[in-house]
Design a protein around this motif. Sequence first.
Motif, PDB file in Angstrom:
ATOM      1  N   ALA A 103       0.834  -1.202   0.000  1.00  0.00           N
ATOM      2  CA  ALA A 103       0.000   0.000   0.000  1.00  0.00           C
ATOM      3  C   ALA A 103       0.866   1.249   0.000  1.00  0.00           C
ATOM      4  O   ALA A 103       0.554   2.235  -0.680  1.00  0.00           O
ATOM      5  CB  ALA A 103      -0.925  -0.007   1.210  1.00  0.00           C
ATOM      6  N   PHE A 106       1.811   1.738  -3.512  1.00  0.00           N
ATOM      7  CA  PHE A 106       0.772   1.980  -4.509  1.00  0.00           C
ATOM      8  C   PHE A 106       0.055   3.309  -4.304  1.00  0.00           C
ATOM      9  O   PHE A 106      -0.286   3.994  -5.274  1.00  0.00           O
ATOM     10  CB  PHE A 106      -0.260   0.848  -4.469  1.00  0.00           C
ATOM     11  CG  PHE A 106       0.256  -0.448  -5.020  1.00  0.00           C
ATOM     12  CD1 PHE A 106       1.565  -0.565  -5.432  1.00  0.00           C
ATOM     13  CD2 PHE A 106      -0.585  -1.549  -5.143  1.00  0.00           C
ATOM     14  CE1 PHE A 106       2.051  -1.754  -5.938  1.00  0.00           C
ATOM     15  CE2 PHE A 106      -0.104  -2.742  -5.657  1.00  0.00           C
ATOM     16  CZ  PHE A 106       1.200  -2.852  -6.047  1.00  0.00           C
ATOM     17  N   ILE A 107      -0.213   3.640  -3.051  1.00  0.00           N
ATOM     18  CA  ILE A 107      -1.059   4.817  -2.790  1.00  0.00           C
ATOM     19  C   ILE A 107      -0.482   6.101  -3.385  1.00  0.00           C
ATOM     20  O   ILE A 107      -1.215   6.855  -4.030  1.00  0.00           O
ATOM     21  CB  ILE A 107      -1.329   4.941  -1.280  1.00  0.00           C
ATOM     22  CG1 ILE A 107      -2.307   3.826  -0.854  1.00  0.00           C
ATOM     23  CG2 ILE A 107      -1.904   6.305  -0.940  1.00  0.00           C
ATOM     24  CD1 ILE A 107      -2.597   3.799   0.631  1.00  0.00           C
ATOM     25  N   LEU A 110      -1.212   6.058  -6.964  1.00  0.00           N
ATOM     26  CA  LEU A 110      -2.626   6.339  -7.222  1.00  0.00           C
ATOM     27  C   LEU A 110      -2.932   7.823  -7.072  1.00  0.00           C
ATOM     28  O   LEU A 110      -3.662   8.396  -7.880  1.00  0.00           O
ATOM     29  CB  LEU A 110      -3.499   5.556  -6.241  1.00  0.00           C
ATOM     30  CG  LEU A 110      -3.785   4.125  -6.613  1.00  0.00           C
ATOM     31  CD1 LEU A 110      -4.723   3.507  -5.595  1.00  0.00           C
ATOM     32  CD2 LEU A 110      -4.393   4.064  -7.997  1.00  0.00           C
ATOM     33  N   THR A 183       1.857  -3.073 -15.371  1.00  0.00           N
ATOM     34  CA  THR A 183       0.445  -2.750 -15.195  1.00  0.00           C
ATOM     35  C   THR A 183       0.193  -1.258 -15.352  1.00  0.00           C
ATOM     36  O   THR A 183      -0.754  -0.836 -16.020  1.00  0.00           O
ATOM     37  CB  THR A 183      -0.016  -3.201 -13.798  1.00  0.00           C
ATOM     38  OG1 THR A 183       0.150  -4.614 -13.689  1.00  0.00           O
ATOM     39  CG2 THR A 183      -1.474  -2.849 -13.574  1.00  0.00           C
ATOM     40  N   LEU A 207      -7.698  -1.529 -10.381  1.00  0.00           N
ATOM     41  CA  LEU A 207      -6.596  -2.299 -10.948  1.00  0.00           C
ATOM     42  C   LEU A 207      -5.589  -2.667  -9.873  1.00  0.00           C
ATOM     43  O   LEU A 207      -5.199  -3.832  -9.740  1.00  0.00           O
ATOM     44  CB  LEU A 207      -5.940  -1.447 -12.033  1.00  0.00           C
ATOM     45  CG  LEU A 207      -4.966  -2.126 -12.987  1.00  0.00           C
ATOM     46  CD1 LEU A 207      -4.882  -1.298 -14.259  1.00  0.00           C
ATOM     47  CD2 LEU A 207      -3.602  -2.271 -12.384  1.00  0.00           C
ATOM     48  N   LEU A 208      -5.191  -1.693  -9.092  1.00  0.00           N
ATOM     49  CA  LEU A 208      -4.186  -1.980  -8.078  1.00  0.00           C
ATOM     50  C   LEU A 208      -4.774  -2.804  -6.937  1.00  0.00           C
ATOM     51  O   LEU A 208      -4.059  -3.545  -6.273  1.00  0.00           O
ATOM     52  CB  LEU A 208      -3.593  -0.675  -7.554  1.00  0.00           C
ATOM     53  CG  LEU A 208      -2.754   0.084  -8.586  1.00  0.00           C
ATOM     54  CD1 LEU A 208      -2.109   1.302  -7.963  1.00  0.00           C
ATOM     55  CD2 LEU A 208      -1.693  -0.819  -9.192  1.00  0.00           C
ATOM     56  N   LYS A 209      -6.063  -2.708  -6.735  1.00  0.00           N
ATOM     57  CA  LYS A 209      -6.691  -3.548  -5.722  1.00  0.00           C
ATOM     58  C   LYS A 209      -6.664  -5.015  -6.126  1.00  0.00           C
ATOM     59  O   LYS A 209      -6.734  -5.904  -5.293  1.00  0.00           O
ATOM     60  CB  LYS A 209      -8.136  -3.102  -5.488  1.00  0.00           C
ATOM     61  CG  LYS A 209      -8.326  -2.388  -4.156  1.00  0.00           C
ATOM     62  CD  LYS A 209      -9.770  -2.021  -3.917  1.00  0.00           C
ATOM     63  CE  LYS A 209      -9.949  -1.430  -2.529  1.00  0.00           C
ATOM     64  NZ  LYS A 209     -11.205  -0.687  -2.387  1.00  0.00           N
TER      65      LYS A 209
ATOM     66  N   TRP B 171      -7.062 -10.544 -15.320  1.00  0.00           N
ATOM     67  CA  TRP B 171      -6.103  -9.620 -14.736  1.00  0.00           C
ATOM     68  C   TRP B 171      -4.848 -10.338 -14.279  1.00  0.00           C
ATOM     69  O   TRP B 171      -3.738  -9.882 -14.510  1.00  0.00           O
ATOM     70  CB  TRP B 171      -6.741  -8.879 -13.556  1.00  0.00           C
ATOM     71  CG  TRP B 171      -7.672  -7.817 -14.006  1.00  0.00           C
ATOM     72  CD1 TRP B 171      -9.035  -7.834 -13.964  1.00  0.00           C
ATOM     73  CD2 TRP B 171      -7.302  -6.570 -14.608  1.00  0.00           C
ATOM     74  NE1 TRP B 171      -9.531  -6.683 -14.503  1.00  0.00           N
ATOM     75  CE2 TRP B 171      -8.498  -5.888 -14.905  1.00  0.00           C
ATOM     76  CE3 TRP B 171      -6.084  -5.975 -14.933  1.00  0.00           C
ATOM     77  CZ2 TRP B 171      -8.506  -4.625 -15.501  1.00  0.00           C
ATOM     78  CZ3 TRP B 171      -6.098  -4.728 -15.512  1.00  0.00           C
ATOM     79  CH2 TRP B 171      -7.298  -4.062 -15.798  1.00  0.00           C
ATOM     80  N   HIS B 174      -2.620 -11.155 -16.936  1.00  0.00           N
ATOM     81  CA  HIS B 174      -1.922  -9.938 -17.337  1.00  0.00           C
ATOM     82  C   HIS B 174      -0.715  -9.690 -16.445  1.00  0.00           C
ATOM     83  O   HIS B 174       0.380  -9.364 -16.919  1.00  0.00           O
ATOM     84  CB  HIS B 174      -2.895  -8.756 -17.269  1.00  0.00           C
ATOM     85  CG  HIS B 174      -2.312  -7.471 -17.749  1.00  0.00           C
ATOM     86  ND1 HIS B 174      -2.235  -6.358 -16.959  1.00  0.00           N
ATOM     87  CD2 HIS B 174      -1.761  -7.127 -18.922  1.00  0.00           C
ATOM     88  CE1 HIS B 174      -1.667  -5.377 -17.644  1.00  0.00           C
ATOM     89  NE2 HIS B 174      -1.376  -5.805 -18.837  1.00  0.00           N
ATOM     90  N   PHE B 175      -0.894  -9.866 -15.138  1.00  0.00           N
ATOM     91  CA  PHE B 175       0.224  -9.672 -14.222  1.00  0.00           C
ATOM     92  C   PHE B 175       1.328 -10.697 -14.489  1.00  0.00           C
ATOM     93  O   PHE B 175       2.518 -10.377 -14.427  1.00  0.00           O
ATOM     94  CB  PHE B 175      -0.251  -9.797 -12.767  1.00  0.00           C
ATOM     95  CG  PHE B 175      -1.360  -8.836 -12.411  1.00  0.00           C
ATOM     96  CD1 PHE B 175      -1.452  -7.599 -13.020  1.00  0.00           C
ATOM     97  CD2 PHE B 175      -2.323  -9.185 -11.468  1.00  0.00           C
ATOM     98  CE1 PHE B 175      -2.472  -6.709 -12.698  1.00  0.00           C
ATOM     99  CE2 PHE B 175      -3.340  -8.300 -11.137  1.00  0.00           C
ATOM    100  CZ  PHE B 175      -3.420  -7.066 -11.753  1.00  0.00           C
ATOM    101  N   PRO B 224     -10.433 -11.362  -4.412  1.00  0.00           N
ATOM    102  CA  PRO B 224     -11.061 -10.315  -3.594  1.00  0.00           C
ATOM    103  C   PRO B 224     -12.579 -10.409  -3.633  1.00  0.00           C
ATOM    104  O   PRO B 224     -13.258 -10.031  -2.693  1.00  0.00           O
ATOM    105  CB  PRO B 224     -10.587  -9.020  -4.272  1.00  0.00           C
ATOM    106  CG  PRO B 224      -9.362  -9.392  -5.017  1.00  0.00           C
ATOM    107  CD  PRO B 224      -9.528 -10.831  -5.413  1.00  0.00           C
ATOM    108  N   LEU B 233      -5.621  -2.920   1.945  1.00  0.00           N
ATOM    109  CA  LEU B 233      -4.943  -2.015   1.025  1.00  0.00           C
ATOM    110  C   LEU B 233      -5.860  -0.894   0.563  1.00  0.00           C
ATOM    111  O   LEU B 233      -7.007  -1.091   0.226  1.00  0.00           O
ATOM    112  CB  LEU B 233      -4.439  -2.791  -0.187  1.00  0.00           C
ATOM    113  CG  LEU B 233      -3.822  -1.913  -1.271  1.00  0.00           C
ATOM    114  CD1 LEU B 233      -2.640  -1.143  -0.724  1.00  0.00           C
ATOM    115  CD2 LEU B 233      -3.430  -2.733  -2.450  1.00  0.00           C
ATOM    116  N   LEU B 234      -5.334   0.280   0.551  1.00  0.00           N
ATOM    117  CA  LEU B 234      -5.980   1.445  -0.031  1.00  0.00           C
ATOM    118  C   LEU B 234      -7.162   1.950   0.782  1.00  0.00           C
ATOM    119  O   LEU B 234      -7.856   2.861   0.367  1.00  0.00           O
ATOM    120  CB  LEU B 234      -6.466   1.143  -1.456  1.00  0.00           C
ATOM    121  CG  LEU B 234      -5.403   0.603  -2.402  1.00  0.00           C
ATOM    122  CD1 LEU B 234      -5.977   0.404  -3.774  1.00  0.00           C
ATOM    123  CD2 LEU B 234      -4.215   1.544  -2.455  1.00  0.00           C
TER     124      LEU B 234
END
Lengths: 236, 236
Positions: A103, A106-107, A110, A183, A207-209, B171, B174-175, B224, B233-234
């Motif tokens: 996180a 990524f955050i 984002l 990505t 996407l990142l989730k 997805w 893709h990763f 998820p 996350l996030l």
Amino acid sequence: MHRLPRAAPDLPAESPDTKSRILDAAEELFMEHGFEATSLRLITTAAGVNLAAVNYHFGSKEELFQAVLTRRLDPMNRDRMELLSTYEAHAGDRPLTCEKILAAMFIPALRLARDHATGGKNFLKLLGRAYADPAPFIREFLSRQYGEMIARFRAAFSRALPHIPREELSWRLHFVMGALSFTLAGTDVLRVISQYHPDEASNDELLLKRLAPFLAAGLRAPSPAEDGGHHPLLDA
Amino acid sequence: MHRLPRAAPDLPAESPDTKSRILDAAEELFMEHGFEATSLRLITTAAGVNLAAVNYHFGSKEELFQAVLTRRLDPMNRDRMELLSTYEAHAGDRPLTCEKILAAMFIPALRLARDHATGGKNFLKLLGRAYADPAPFIREFLSRQYGEMIARFRAAFSRALPHIPREELSWRLHFVMGALSFTLAGTDVLRVISQYHPDEASNDELLLKRLAPFLAAGLRAPSPAEDGGHHPLLDA
DNA sequence: GCTCATTTCAAACGAACGTTTGAATCAGGG
DNA sequence: CCCTGATTCAAACGTTCGTTTGAAATGAGC
């Protein structure tokens, strides 16, 4: 050195100083066509400035490219490290979870993708592509810019995953960066792989989730060195 | 159309036909400098042929690039699909493991990296970089070349991971492609991340043996969508 | 209002690019 | 032996590239 001409009283959103207009145009065009295929004439025309302005303000095309990267990469990596420190302070002496460390990576990315209306997303695409560019000056620049941040995050992952050997962890961190940059670059290879929900593909948060749990699971995977070996792969 | 001049009785390893010499030189130089930054004059000089030979034999620089990719990518993707079919036939109606499916992707790439002394490794690097190239003709070419193979492997993963929703699986595939191409491209970003054991970094087999468990664990991670949601996350 | 440093501008520089051309060279079949 | 088609070659094509130049414009300080 720098000129501070008009304080820009209330000009709508047009015509900041020449330097910024060049940076904005260059960011978009480098993202779209790559470094070599983007000419200074294309950039200066899009920016509405004179051709010579690039060499005057930045020195050369290469220095312009580095300026484009630095402008956003520098604050983003600083944010990443600060966020990681915040999480660590909040956790006391307990190690962070992989998800929490991811996180912190990524955050800020984002935030970048959302804050600057179009600029941010262009930049992340550009950054993902710069990762794969063979030009030596790009590679050296990225090494310089990323070195400190990567070291910090490796240390954090090392505490989170004490049973993973240091060397194995280095590789996994490499894989994480690969999947992340691939990505964020958002190549259209995706169109081949998925049936491509366009409105979702542009939603970076979703996407990142999806990416974070994938990577966290990979990071936590038993190390080939620690589980007695003999994995089926490549022995067939 | 094609000329078959000398049957090349026993020339050591020098001077195959002009076309092959161009392809070999182009493969190495495209890998080293990228498409745009590699001039036809550089290629033809390295190949020891006349400048006009490229346009005569291939038509244009773009077509030469596609020929470079096709020469090895075509057989490699065919091998991947054949190997996958072999594994599936051998497994009867039981679904394959993720590791087995990944092996079907990796082994032909490894074979390529080993067989042709230097050419193979150059090619994998080149391929990894082509993934991130924004040039439209490259993107369209890769879509065409990869479409069939990706479809086959997605179906296989879908059987191996029936609890993962189709979209989530797209997805993750893709990763996987991202981490794989990033790794094969072997950029020097690695030098930043690990302390870089040079003799090991060049050992592709060891590299992929580390990548496969990482990716398999990521592929198997709880979706998820299926585990009740609320990932940390996030949300912080 | 003049000064001077900064910035903009049109124009040109030499170099390198991908591609084309037309003649030279080659090999094989009549 | 020459004819024919395929290949090689040196040379040049027109274009575009990044960069430089020197003069015009600009704006703040005295």
